[in-house]
Design a protein around this motif. Structure first.
Motif, PDB file in Angstrom:
ATOM      1  N   TYR A   1       0.831  -1.197   0.000  1.00 42.52           N
ATOM      2  CA  TYR A   1       0.000   0.000   0.000  1.00 42.52           C
ATOM      3  C   TYR A   1       0.870   1.252   0.000  1.00 42.52           C
ATOM      4  O   TYR A   1       1.898   1.312   0.674  1.00 42.52           O
ATOM      5  CB  TYR A   1      -0.904   0.020   1.236  1.00 42.52           C
ATOM      6  CG  TYR A   1      -1.927  -1.084   1.279  1.00 42.52           C
ATOM      7  CD1 TYR A   1      -2.956  -1.140   0.342  1.00 42.52           C
ATOM      8  CD2 TYR A   1      -1.876  -2.083   2.245  1.00 42.52           C
ATOM      9  CE1 TYR A   1      -3.901  -2.153   0.371  1.00 42.52           C
ATOM     10  CE2 TYR A   1      -2.818  -3.097   2.288  1.00 42.52           C
ATOM     11  CZ  TYR A   1      -3.823  -3.129   1.345  1.00 42.52           C
ATOM     12  OH  TYR A   1      -4.757  -4.136   1.376  1.00 42.52           O
ATOM     13  N   HIS A   2       0.438   2.253  -0.751  1.00 43.68           N
ATOM     14  CA  HIS A   2       1.145   3.527  -0.788  1.00 43.68           C
ATOM     15  C   HIS A   2       0.494   4.482   0.200  1.00 43.68           C
ATOM     16  O   HIS A   2      -0.717   4.712   0.156  1.00 43.68           O
ATOM     17  CB  HIS A   2       1.115   4.117  -2.203  1.00 43.68           C
ATOM     18  CG  HIS A   2       1.873   3.288  -3.201  1.00 43.68           C
ATOM     19  ND1 HIS A   2       3.231   3.427  -3.395  1.00 43.68           N
ATOM     20  CD2 HIS A   2       1.477   2.296  -4.040  1.00 43.68           C
ATOM     21  CE1 HIS A   2       3.635   2.574  -4.319  1.00 43.68           C
ATOM     22  NE2 HIS A   2       2.585   1.866  -4.725  1.00 43.68           N
ATOM     23  N   GLY A   3       1.290   5.009   1.097  1.00 44.83           N
ATOM     24  CA  GLY A   3       0.785   5.919   2.101  1.00 44.83           C
ATOM     25  C   GLY A   3       1.683   5.873   3.322  1.00 44.83           C
ATOM     26  O   GLY A   3       2.886   5.615   3.231  1.00 44.83           O
ATOM     27  N   GLN A   4       1.101   6.119   4.505  1.00 47.19           N
ATOM     28  CA  GLN A   4       1.857   6.104   5.747  1.00 47.19           C
ATOM     29  C   GLN A   4       0.925   5.760   6.899  1.00 47.19           C
ATOM     30  O   GLN A   4      -0.300   5.849   6.787  1.00 47.19           O
ATOM     31  CB  GLN A   4       2.505   7.468   5.994  1.00 47.19           C
ATOM     32  CG  GLN A   4       1.501   8.594   6.173  1.00 47.19           C
ATOM     33  CD  GLN A   4       2.169   9.943   6.405  1.00 47.19           C
ATOM     34  OE1 GLN A   4       3.350  10.026   6.726  1.00 47.19           O
ATOM     35  NE2 GLN A   4       1.414  11.017   6.248  1.00 47.19           N
TER      36      GLN A   4
ATOM     37  N   ARG B   1       2.044  10.187  10.502  1.00 49.10           N
ATOM     38  CA  ARG B   1       1.391  11.457  10.175  1.00 49.10           C
ATOM     39  C   ARG B   1       1.333  12.400  11.368  1.00 49.10           C
ATOM     40  O   ARG B   1       1.577  13.611  11.236  1.00 49.10           O
ATOM     41  CB  ARG B   1      -0.027  11.193   9.649  1.00 49.10           C
ATOM     42  CG  ARG B   1      -0.904  12.437   9.525  1.00 49.10           C
ATOM     43  CD  ARG B   1      -0.357  13.430   8.517  1.00 49.10           C
ATOM     44  NE  ARG B   1      -1.095  14.689   8.525  1.00 49.10           N
ATOM     45  CZ  ARG B   1      -0.766  15.758   9.246  1.00 49.10           C
ATOM     46  NH1 ARG B   1       0.301  15.721  10.041  1.00 49.10           N
ATOM     47  NH2 ARG B   1      -1.477  16.860   9.177  1.00 49.10           N
TER      48      ARG B   1
ATOM     49  N   GLU C   1      -9.357  17.278   8.519  1.00 49.87           N
ATOM     50  CA  GLU C   1      -8.595  16.069   8.209  1.00 49.87           C
ATOM     51  C   GLU C   1      -8.837  14.994   9.260  1.00 49.87           C
ATOM     52  O   GLU C   1      -9.102  13.829   8.947  1.00 49.87           O
ATOM     53  CB  GLU C   1      -7.100  16.385   8.126  1.00 49.87           C
ATOM     54  CG  GLU C   1      -6.231  15.161   7.818  1.00 49.87           C
ATOM     55  CD  GLU C   1      -4.742  15.426   7.945  1.00 49.87           C
ATOM     56  OE1 GLU C   1      -3.958  14.494   7.674  1.00 49.87           O
ATOM     57  OE2 GLU C   1      -4.368  16.550   8.334  1.00 49.87           O
TER      58      GLU C   1
ATOM     59  N   LEU D   1      -3.973   5.578   3.337  1.00 55.75           N
ATOM     60  CA  LEU D   1      -3.630   5.443   1.926  1.00 55.75           C
ATOM     61  C   LEU D   1      -3.576   6.821   1.272  1.00 55.75           C
ATOM     62  O   LEU D   1      -4.246   7.770   1.705  1.00 55.75           O
ATOM     63  CB  LEU D   1      -4.652   4.571   1.210  1.00 55.75           C
ATOM     64  CG  LEU D   1      -4.853   3.145   1.745  1.00 55.75           C
ATOM     65  CD1 LEU D   1      -5.918   2.428   0.937  1.00 55.75           C
ATOM     66  CD2 LEU D   1      -3.552   2.372   1.699  1.00 55.75           C
ATOM     67  N   THR D   2      -2.803   6.933   0.214  1.00 56.43           N
ATOM     68  CA  THR D   2      -2.718   8.204  -0.509  1.00 56.43           C
ATOM     69  C   THR D   2      -4.057   8.580  -1.131  1.00 56.43           C
ATOM     70  O   THR D   2      -4.308   9.746  -1.415  1.00 56.43           O
ATOM     71  CB  THR D   2      -1.644   8.121  -1.600  1.00 56.43           C
ATOM     72  OG1 THR D   2      -1.909   6.968  -2.428  1.00 56.43           O
ATOM     73  CG2 THR D   2      -0.254   7.974  -1.003  1.00 56.43           C
ATOM     74  N   SER D   3      -4.941   7.606  -1.313  1.00 58.82           N
ATOM     75  CA  SER D   3      -6.270   7.875  -1.872  1.00 58.82           C
ATOM     76  C   SER D   3      -7.209   8.525  -0.855  1.00 58.82           C
ATOM     77  O   SER D   3      -8.295   8.982  -1.200  1.00 58.82           O
ATOM     78  CB  SER D   3      -6.897   6.567  -2.359  1.00 58.82           C
ATOM     79  OG  SER D   3      -7.125   5.684  -1.265  1.00 58.82           O
ATOM     80  N   GLY D   4      -6.810   8.540   0.425  1.00 61.19           N
ATOM     81  CA  GLY D   4      -7.664   9.077   1.475  1.00 61.19           C
ATOM     82  C   GLY D   4      -8.357   7.999   2.297  1.00 61.19           C
ATOM     83  O   GLY D   4      -8.932   8.303   3.339  1.00 61.19           O
TER      84      GLY D   4
END
Length: 538
Positions: free
Chosen positions: A334-337, A342, A353, A386-389
């Motif tokens: 998965y792309h993100g953190q 964060r 957010e 995820l980078t998609s939210g």
């Protein structure tokens, strides 16, 4: 399934017999979970009876039996037998109800049902609605287990008050029995008449069917005693090997960099050369073999991940057994953190957010609850953004499975996120999950600080005075030491947050304006004290 030989299913050893009744509108069947790829669901015996006052009674009986069996065995493996049966019943009822209203040939279509489930548990389950019946023969005494759902008319005729397809919602009676070796369960499409009930199961079923309708007889030889290891039988025989290094190849995976290293597990990025995809491999370290709790948790994560899928859960990818040479889990890369990463970054998480993350996180916990899974280790490190939210919940190694009563659970979780009642021996549940959510949300908005000191709780306003007061109150309720004072579940917490966003002020509490008169009085008082001090010095 017509058998006189012993039947083994989900730890039970049974003798069973079945026979058709004289009426076509009755149906009986014995199903095994292994025939539906659900061996832990054990054996399902049932008798159904189509309502003769409705359309297509013979079809109603057969369809009701088939739909209930498919729903029961096809339900999520994490569900308790009672919940799986309730959902199967609801699904079958919906189909029959729609057909009885939409098809003129099936007008009034309805069916009575009585089912016996022998799952991987020490308890038998009886599900009943309508005018089919169940009896328990124990120590020579016959005990009715069901009551007919019938109502007399002024004419003296009897009409069904409950049945599949009769109403939009179906209400069934559910009875759990602590089974004993020697127990005999009899399911009938009609009332039990006096007679010799000591014949072998198949003989008795045939005799009963001649005068009492379709019959199923089940004798309990041995009661199920499944073990926790049954959950992970697919993985338990795989060895734990030293972790591969970057550049190595393991079972077709080219190993990349280390994403995370813990005391017992290692997360590595890898390239799947067989399926041509990027993945993450979760590998147990050799030290895990010496810790039975963590080893069992790793196997449990594998079992749950293989059997439950959801938009908020990390996906666990299936591998052919022949390809896997040792123990590890495979997930998409998965792309993100993580949320933990964060909250350590600038700028701090804003209300907008954070509210989006909180709502998704509450939905994720509720999604697990519907599957009868309690995560027990909710914290920023186990939440992936995820980078998609979207978000993904990670690490099911400490998850509790309250629907599977034979699964023993040790005290689990990360101490600073665990509700106080857990340390007093209470079982993990929706309110303890709310506590962990509250601590997580506090840390998310505060930039990493915890809400508790040694002696007191710190209000969110101390760390983030720019956030609205109602948000701090909601989080304070979520982390209340009294479980009854918390939100009942994650859905209630989400509703409170959504209400605050929709109806409360988003702005931080206004600062008090300076009072000029009070300011001058304070200055005058300070000057007077200074003058007195100077005179005294002289």
């Amino acid at each position: 399934m017509n058998t006189s030989a012993p039947v083994t299913a989900a730890g039970w050893t049974l003798d069973a017999g079945e026979a058709a009744g004289p009426e076509a509108q009755e149906f009986r069947a014995l199903y095994r979970g292994e025939d539906f790829s659900a061996p832990r669901r054990g054996l399902l015996a049932l008798v159904t009876r189509g309502d003769s006052a409705g359309g297509a009674p013979d079809e109603a009986a057969q369809v009701a039996a088939r739909l209930f069996a498919e729903g029961f065995f096809g339900g999520l493996a994490t569900l308790s037998p009672a919940v799986a049966a309730a959902r199967a019943l609801s699904s079958a009822n919906s189909w029959l109800f729609r057909q009885s209203r939409a098809d003129p040939q099936r007008l009034g279509m309805a069916a009575s049902l009585c089912a016996l489930a022998c799952p991987a548990s020490k308890k038998l389950l009886i599900v009943h609605l309508g005018e089919t019946r169940a009896y328990l023969l124990r120590d020579g005494r016959v005990q009715p287990l069901t009551t007919d759902h019938l109502r007399p008319l002024p004419s003296g005729a009897m009409v069904l008050t409950r049945a599949l397809g009769l109403d939009r919602e179906a209400q069934a009676d559910v009875v759990e029995i602590d089974a004993r070796p020697g127990d005999r369960i009899i399911l009938l499409g009609a009332a039990l008449r006096e007679g010799n009930l000591d014949s072998p199961p198949q003989t008795l079923a045939e005799n009963l069917a001649k005068s009492g309708g379709a019959a199923v007889v089940v004798d309990i030889r041995d009661v199920a005693a499944p073990q926790l290891d049954d959950l992970a039988a697919d993985f338990a025989d795989l060895p734990i090997r030293p972790p591969p290094q970057e550049g190595d190849t393991l079972d077709g995976f080219v190993i990349g960099r280390t994403i995370y290293r813990g005391q017992y597990t290692l997360l590595k990025r890898a390239r799947d050369t067989v399926e041509n995809r990027d993945v993450a491999l979760k590998l147990p370290l050799p030290a895990m073999a010496q810790d039975k709790v963590f080893h069992a948790g790793f196997l449990r994560e594998a079992w749950i991940g293989a059997r439950t899928r959801g938009r908020y859960m990390a996906d666990y990818l299936d591998l052919p057994r022949a390809r896997r040479s040792c123990l590890y889990l495979v997930m998409p890369y998965y792309h993100g953190q993580t949320l933990d990463a964060r909250l350590k970054q600038a700028p701090p998480v804003s209300l907008a957010e954070g509210a989006g993350i909180a709502a998704s996180l509450c939905d994720a916990v509720e999604d697990l609850a519907r599957r009868q899974v309690v995560h027990r280790d909710i914290k920023p490190e186990n939440i992936f953004l995820l980078t998609s939210g979207a978000i993904k919940l990670l690490d099911l190694g400490l998850a509790a499975l309250p629907g599977l009563e034979n699964v023993r659970d040790e005290l689990g979780g990360t101490t600073r996120y665990m509700a106080p009642e857990l340390f007093r021996g209470a079982a993990a549940g929706p309110r303890s999950e709310v506590f962990a959510l509250g601590v997580t949300l506090y840390r998310m908005f505060s930039g990493g600080a915890f809400p508790f000191g040694r002696r007191e709780a710190f209000p969110l306003a101390r760390a983030r005075p720019d956030l609205p007061e109602w948000l701090g109150k909601i989080i304070a309720q979520a982390i209340n030491a009294d479980p009854n004072a918390r939100f009942a579940d994650a859905a209630a917490l989400r509703d409170a947050l959504e209400h605050g966003l929709a109806h409360e002020d988003w702005r931080s509490p206004p600062k008090r304006p300076l009072n000029a008169l009070m300011l001058w009085r304070a200055l005058a008082g300070a000057l007077a004290l200074l003058c007195l001090f100077l005179l005294w010095r002289r």
